[in-house]
Design an enzyme around this catalytic site. Structure first.
Site, PDB file in Angstrom:
ATOM      1  N   THR A  39       0.806  -1.228   0.000  1.00 31.79           N
ATOM      2  CA  THR A  39       0.000   0.000   0.000  1.00 31.79           C
ATOM      3  C   THR A  39       0.841   1.281   0.000  1.00 31.79           C
ATOM      4  OG1 THR A  39      -0.207   0.029   2.401  1.00 31.79           O
ATOM      5  CG2 THR A  39      -1.928  -1.139   1.182  1.00 31.79           C
ATOM      6  N   TYR A  77       3.339   5.529   5.270  1.00 33.33           N
ATOM      7  CA  TYR A  77       2.686   5.584   3.953  1.00 33.33           C
ATOM      8  C   TYR A  77       1.479   6.533   3.952  1.00 33.33           C
ATOM      9  CZ  TYR A  77       5.269   1.170   3.214  1.00 33.33           C
ATOM     10  OH  TYR A  77       6.233   0.199   3.128  1.00 33.33           O
ATOM     11  N   ASN A 177      14.144  -4.793   6.927  1.00 29.85           N
ATOM     12  CA  ASN A 177      15.435  -4.190   6.558  1.00 29.85           C
ATOM     13  C   ASN A 177      16.535  -4.474   7.580  1.00 29.85           C
ATOM     14  OD1 ASN A 177      14.547  -2.856   4.081  1.00 29.85           O
ATOM     15  ND2 ASN A 177      13.288  -1.612   5.432  1.00 29.85           N
ATOM     16  N   LYS A 276       2.395  -4.184  -4.938  1.00 34.59           N
ATOM     17  CA  LYS A 276       1.495  -3.037  -4.729  1.00 34.59           C
ATOM     18  C   LYS A 276       0.823  -2.701  -6.054  1.00 34.59           C
ATOM     19  CE  LYS A 276       0.808   1.537  -5.515  1.00 34.59           C
ATOM     20  NZ  LYS A 276       0.999   2.274  -6.785  1.00 34.59           N
TER      21      LYS A 276
HETATM   22  P1  NDP Z   1       6.232  -3.120  -6.488  1.00 36.96           P
HETATM   23  O1  NDP Z   1       7.351  -3.996  -6.949  1.00 36.96           O
HETATM   24  O2  NDP Z   1       5.066  -3.764  -5.852  1.00 36.96           O
HETATM   25  O3  NDP Z   1       5.769  -2.257  -7.746  1.00 36.96           O
HETATM   26  C1  NDP Z   1       4.681  -1.401  -7.703  1.00 36.96           C
HETATM   27  C2  NDP Z   1       4.478  -0.813  -9.094  1.00 36.96           C
HETATM   28  O4  NDP Z   1       4.179  -1.842 -10.031  1.00 36.96           O
HETATM   29  C3  NDP Z   1       3.334   0.175  -9.168  1.00 36.96           C
HETATM   30  O5  NDP Z   1       3.752   1.211 -10.027  1.00 36.96           O
HETATM   31  C4  NDP Z   1       2.204  -0.626  -9.804  1.00 36.96           C
HETATM   32  O6  NDP Z   1       1.353   0.236 -10.542  1.00 36.96           O
HETATM   33  C5  NDP Z   1       2.965  -1.560 -10.705  1.00 36.96           C
HETATM   34  N1  NDP Z   1       2.314  -2.860 -10.909  1.00 36.96           N
HETATM   35  C6  NDP Z   1       1.813  -3.680  -9.959  1.00 36.96           C
HETATM   36  N2  NDP Z   1       1.354  -4.814 -10.522  1.00 36.96           N
HETATM   37  C7  NDP Z   1       1.569  -4.718 -11.856  1.00 36.96           C
HETATM   38  C8  NDP Z   1       1.299  -5.572 -12.958  1.00 36.96           C
HETATM   39  N3  NDP Z   1       0.736  -6.776 -12.797  1.00 36.96           N
HETATM   40  N4  NDP Z   1       1.647  -5.134 -14.203  1.00 36.96           N
HETATM   41  C9  NDP Z   1       2.245  -3.927 -14.374  1.00 36.96           C
HETATM   42  N5  NDP Z   1       2.517  -3.083 -13.361  1.00 36.96           N
HETATM   43  C10 NDP Z   1       2.180  -3.468 -12.111  1.00 36.96           C
HETATM   44  O7  NDP Z   1       6.895  -1.998  -5.570  1.00 36.96           O
HETATM   45  P2  NDP Z   1       6.733  -1.339  -4.143  1.00 36.96           P
HETATM   46  O8  NDP Z   1       8.015  -0.640  -3.940  1.00 36.96           O
HETATM   47  O9  NDP Z   1       5.479  -0.592  -4.017  1.00 36.96           O
HETATM   48  O10 NDP Z   1       6.703  -2.552  -3.094  1.00 36.96           O
HETATM   49  C11 NDP Z   1       5.535  -3.227  -2.765  1.00 36.96           C
HETATM   50  C12 NDP Z   1       5.115  -2.995  -1.339  1.00 36.96           C
HETATM   51  O11 NDP Z   1       6.115  -3.421  -0.430  1.00 36.96           O
HETATM   52  C13 NDP Z   1       4.884  -1.533  -0.949  1.00 36.96           C
HETATM   53  O12 NDP Z   1       3.664  -1.028  -1.455  1.00 36.96           O
HETATM   54  C14 NDP Z   1       4.952  -1.613   0.547  1.00 36.96           C
HETATM   55  O13 NDP Z   1       3.738  -2.114   1.077  1.00 36.96           O
HETATM   56  C15 NDP Z   1       6.094  -2.618   0.746  1.00 36.96           C
HETATM   57  N6  NDP Z   1       7.411  -1.944   0.892  1.00 36.96           N
HETATM   58  C16 NDP Z   1       8.086  -2.081   2.094  1.00 36.96           C
HETATM   59  C17 NDP Z   1       9.303  -1.464   2.274  1.00 36.96           C
HETATM   60  C18 NDP Z   1      10.027  -1.609   3.568  1.00 36.96           C
HETATM   61  O14 NDP Z   1      10.991  -0.851   3.821  1.00 36.96           O
HETATM   62  N7  NDP Z   1       9.646  -2.537   4.405  1.00 36.96           N
HETATM   63  C19 NDP Z   1       9.939  -0.649   1.213  1.00 36.96           C
HETATM   64  C20 NDP Z   1       9.179  -0.622  -0.020  1.00 36.96           C
HETATM   65  C21 NDP Z   1       7.985  -1.247  -0.159  1.00 36.96           C
HETATM   66  P3  NDP Z   1      -0.170   0.623 -10.148  1.00 36.96           P
HETATM   67  O15 NDP Z   1      -0.263   0.745  -8.662  1.00 36.96           O
HETATM   68  O16 NDP Z   1      -0.368   1.918 -10.862  1.00 36.96           O
HETATM   69  O17 NDP Z   1      -1.039  -0.478 -10.680  1.00 36.96           O
END
Ligand code: NDP
Length: 368
Positions: A39, A77, A177, A276
């Protein structure tokens, strides 16, 4: 009229169904689903994307409809209120409380042991829940709201997480992390073993050593940023891109898309991916990965994509003594250093480099 009732009954049926993902058993006896919806709205070229009020709520509702029963979120977030509204809607309507795992994360500005429970209570208020299933320490390093460093030791923060669990404000506790040395340090001090480690995990960054450590100690691994930099046009330096011919060929063979192959590979490697999306069609396709299995040879091919390439290195924090990752030389540091002086700080450490062998030994030697 009949058509509306028909559509509504399909939606109700989908919500009331058990989740689509198999469950994994945690080291504390609880179970949780093997995929979670992410999210974090991410960053644009101008900085962090701010929520506009309902996009995450809508995404979580779609996710429940698609069969997700696990939502990853965090104080930082700024969407916990939206997650809470969606979870409450579904849980109240379909009595799903015991099926749903909500996983928020503690932010870096609440690292004093005494600050952890209040921070979780603030998250619970946003989420409109009395307790969460899993609470994670977002980073091992502390930072005050003004950006200066808080050197509270992560073991001290971990004790605060244990306090929260003892108060039944969270069923399970885990970390995010942390590197292997940090996990070993928790163990060495005979504190509660984290049930979960959440780390970046994708084909560019497969971290076999850390995974093996977690397997050995029965720590479940959640993988964030499961698509890595593969789709990010701003990251031309990503070692692999989504249109890589080997990946597209493999996807075609299974009748899936490359994103689904990446998520399935994570699951088969024992990693709980956290894709996400706020796009309905993608939310549905990202969980549609439990009806096929990758052949061993394809897993061997995917294994070779590992370049140790980190999408989210957070280099701005690299001079914090608890910066958990490998360092890059040419990045400006931003934070001024401030040592917490409040009574909850039991241990202040001097600056050091976690990647130095000597520093690693010092961390292990710290008595708290
Ligand atoms: P992701 O690898 O999940 O990528 C997200 C992106 O991919 C968005 O732009 C989304 O677009 C797009 N996307 C998702 N599914 C598809 C698909 N099937 N085809 C094409 N594009 C797609 O990256 P995140 O960095 O957001 O990581 C996921 C989650 O992990 C975060 O949301 C968070 O909850 C967690 N997180 C935790 C961290 C930590 O420090 N613990 C750090 C970073 C993330 P759209 O939404 O427009 O569909």
């Amino acid at each position: 009229m009949y058509i509306i009732v028909f559509i509504l009954s399909i939606i109700v049926f989908a919500y009331a169904e058990p989740g689509k993902a198999p469950l994994v058993q945690l080291n504390d006896g609880r179970t949780m689903p093997t995929i979670a919806l992410g999210t974090w709205l991410g960053n644009s070229t101008t900085g962090r994307i701010t929520p506009v009020g309902y996009e995450t709520e809508q995404a979580v509702l779609w996710a429940f409809e698609a069969g997700y029963r696990h939502i990853d979120t965090a104080w930082s977030y700024h969407v916990e209120d939206q997650v809470g509204r969606a979870v409450k809607t579904v849980v109240d309507a379909y009595n799903l409380l015991h099926e749903v795992t909500t996983t928020p994360k503690l932010w870096n500005d609440a690292h004093a042991r005494s600050a952890v429970v209040p921070a979780l209570r603030a998250s619970l208020a946003q989420l409109k829940l009395n307790y969460v299933d899993l609470y994670l320490m977002h980073w091992p390093l502390g930072q005050f709201a003004n950006g200066s460093y808080d050197y509270t030791h992560y073991l001290e923060t971990w004790r605060g997480m244990m306090d929260a669990q003892a108060l039944n404000l969270t069923r399970s506790i885990g970390v995010s992390n942390f590197n292997k040395v940090m996990l070993e340090n928790v163990r060495a001090h005979q504190l509660t073993e984290p049930a979960v480690l959440q780390i970046e995990w994708n084909i560019n960054l497969q971290q076999p050593g850390l995974l093996a450590y977690c397997r050995q100690h029965n720590i479940s691994v959640m993988g964030y940023t499961p698509f890595g930099a593969l789709m990010d046009k701003r990251r031309a330096d990503s070692p692999t891109h989504i249109d890589d011919p080997q990946l597209t060929k493999m996807a075609a063979k299974y009748g899936k898309n490359v994103q689904q192959i990446l998520l399935r590979y994570a699951v088969e490697m024992g990693v709980i991916p956290i894709p996400k999306s706020i796009t309905s069609s993608r939310i549905f396709e990202n969980i549609d990965i439990f009806d096929f299995q990758l052949e061993d040879n394809d897993k061997r091919i995917l294994r070779k994509f590992d370049r140790g390439y980190r999408t989210i290195p957070q280099l701005k924090w690299r001079d914090h003594p608890f910066y958990p990752f490998e360092k890059k030389a040419d990045y400006p540091t931003t934070s001024t250093s401030t040592v917490r002086t409040d009574a909850s700080t039991q241990q202040v450490i001097s600056k050091g480099d976690l990647n130095d062998k000597s520093a690693k030994m010092n961390f292990r030697d710290i008595k708290i």
